[in-house]
Design an enzyme around this catalytic site. Structure first.
Site, mmCIF file in Angstrom:
data_model
loop_
_atom_site.group_PDB
_atom_site.id
_atom_site.type_symbol
_atom_site.label_atom_id
_atom_site.label_comp_id
_atom_site.label_asym_id
_atom_site.label_seq_id
_atom_site.Cartn_x
_atom_site.Cartn_y
_atom_site.Cartn_z
ATOM 1 N N ASP A 93 30.665 4.470 -42.485
ATOM 2 C CA ASP A 93 31.467 5.450 -41.742
ATOM 3 C C ASP A 93 30.607 6.129 -40.689
ATOM 4 O OD1 ASP A 93 30.117 6.763 -43.974
ATOM 5 O OD2 ASP A 93 31.261 8.567 -43.468
ATOM 6 N N GLU A 148 29.994 8.948 -46.135
ATOM 7 C CA GLU A 148 28.746 9.706 -46.181
ATOM 8 C C GLU A 148 28.758 10.836 -45.166
ATOM 9 O OE1 GLU A 148 24.558 10.853 -45.338
ATOM 10 O OE2 GLU A 148 26.062 10.055 -43.968
#
EC number: 3.5.1.18
Length: 380
Positions: free
Chosen positions: A71, A135
């Protein structure tokens, strides 16, 4: 046929995986790892996409793990970029795109190294890949969810390398053997609203908060430890939402963030903050409520076999001896450390989260070579 980590980085960058969107990045890795003989499992939880992959049966021999995330943070205004942030263009030896540095190149490097390693020199043991899609967000259902699932399934990593960018200036100049803790404290002061010309009829919550902030910042928390810099406390906002110049507000808020070393814990800092808030309440009559969010405790993986192995591989490829550091913000290593010893090593992080984020193509190839050396040394 070996895996080109630059090509894989480009393919991942073209997946618009802005947290919490998966964007196709984990699907790409799932296919690639499955074709290479890894057993893959999607460990999605709470709407968060996660991937676990293992080569080897997990019951015999040692197990080396890699952890990372696909991400990315938002691009910001597209017009500020000189290229398509999801185009993965290569210009003058740099690959451009959101996530190019943080950390799709790191994921590509360790996935490519792991696949080539198990194909060419199958180890007596297991290689584990854990990749999350959350994250950069709240991280509540990311790496934590993978580790929870591993515990339930009896899966393990004996050691783990997190591939976050760790080098401040040159590839190979720093690795992370720990991280400071991060605690955010939210204060809400409740007084009595009144006219600023008649302060005796009011209780000013801003005065109480200013007094509290003064108490919290007047003395350093500590002078640092053998492996950690001094802890820091920063006031990030004080606000009353008051548009009037002649009104004492009835309530106000303040927020502080503490980055703390191994002299403290979230619990000890919470007690310290509460004691100061109570003291100010006693002196001013203004009630102060405290809410805490602790993103992770400080931790240290003591220098030893794992850090020596990684430092040796870095030295062989770059000629540099990486500094063993605990600086910087938080990472998912704060969760992995509860499962097994963990160290972080990755690329130069200068351009992460920036407009025109980019990574040197040569560095991606060299990072794969470093990770391959680490695997070879671990299973030697």
């Amino acid at each position: 046929m070996t895996i080109d980590p630059v090509d894989l980085t480009a393919r991942l960058v073209r997946c618009p995986s802005i947290t919490p969107e998966e964007g196709g990045a984990l699907q790409l890795l799932d296919r690639l790892l499955s074709e290479a003989g890894f057993r893959t499992v999607r460990v999605d939880r709470g709407g968060t996409p996660n991937l676990f992959a293992r080569w080897g049966d997990g019951r015999n021999g040692r197990s080396f793990g890699f952890n990372g995330h696909t991400d990315v943070v938002p691009t910001g205004p597209r017009e500020k970029w000189s290229v398509d942030p999801f185009g993965a263009e290569i210009i003058d030896g740099y690959l451009y795109g959101r996530g190019a540095t943080d950390m799709k190149s790191g994921v590509a490097a360790f996935v490519a190294a792991a696949i080539d390693f198990v194909r060419e020199t199958p180890p007596d043991g297991s290689v584990v890949i854990t990749v999350t899609g959350d994250e950069e967000g709240g991280a509540e259902h990311g790496t934590v969810a993978i580790l929870d699932w591993m515990d339930r399934q009896g899966e393990r990593m004996d050691v783990c390398l997190v591939g976050e960018p760790t080098c401040p200036e040159r590839l190979g100049d720093m690795m992370k053997i720990g991280r400071r803790g991060s605690l955010t404290a939210f204060f809400t002061a409740t007084g009595v609203q009144g006219h600023s010309a008649y302060p005796h009829r009011a209780k000013n919550p801003l005065h109480a908060l200013v007094a509290l902030m003064g108490r919290l910042t007047e003395t350093p928390l500590d002078a640092g430890t053998d492996h950690f810099d001094p802890s820091t406390l920063q006031i990030t906002t004080i606000d009353a939402g008051n548009p009037a110049t002649n009104v004492i507000p009835g309530s106000a808020t303040a927020t502080v963030n503490i980055r703390y070393n191994d002299l403290h814990s979230g619990e000890s800092l919470t007690r310290w903050l509460d004691e100061h808030a109570r003291a100010v309440t006693g002196a001013t009559g203004v009630g102060i409520a405290l809410r805490i969010h602790n993103s992770g405790e400080s931790f240290l993986t003591p220098p030893g076999d794992l850090s020596d192995l990684i430092a040796g591989a870095v030295r062989e490829e770059t000629g540099l001896d990486p500094v063993l550091s605990t600086s910087g913000g938080t990472s998912d290593a704060r969760f992995v450390k509860d499962h097994c010893p963990v160290v972080e090593f990755g690329l130069v992080g200068e351009r992460m989260h920036a407009v025109d984020e980019r990574v040197a193509v040569d560095h991606v190839h060299r990072l794969k070579a470093i990770y391959r050396r680490i695997l070879t040394g671990y299973f030697a």
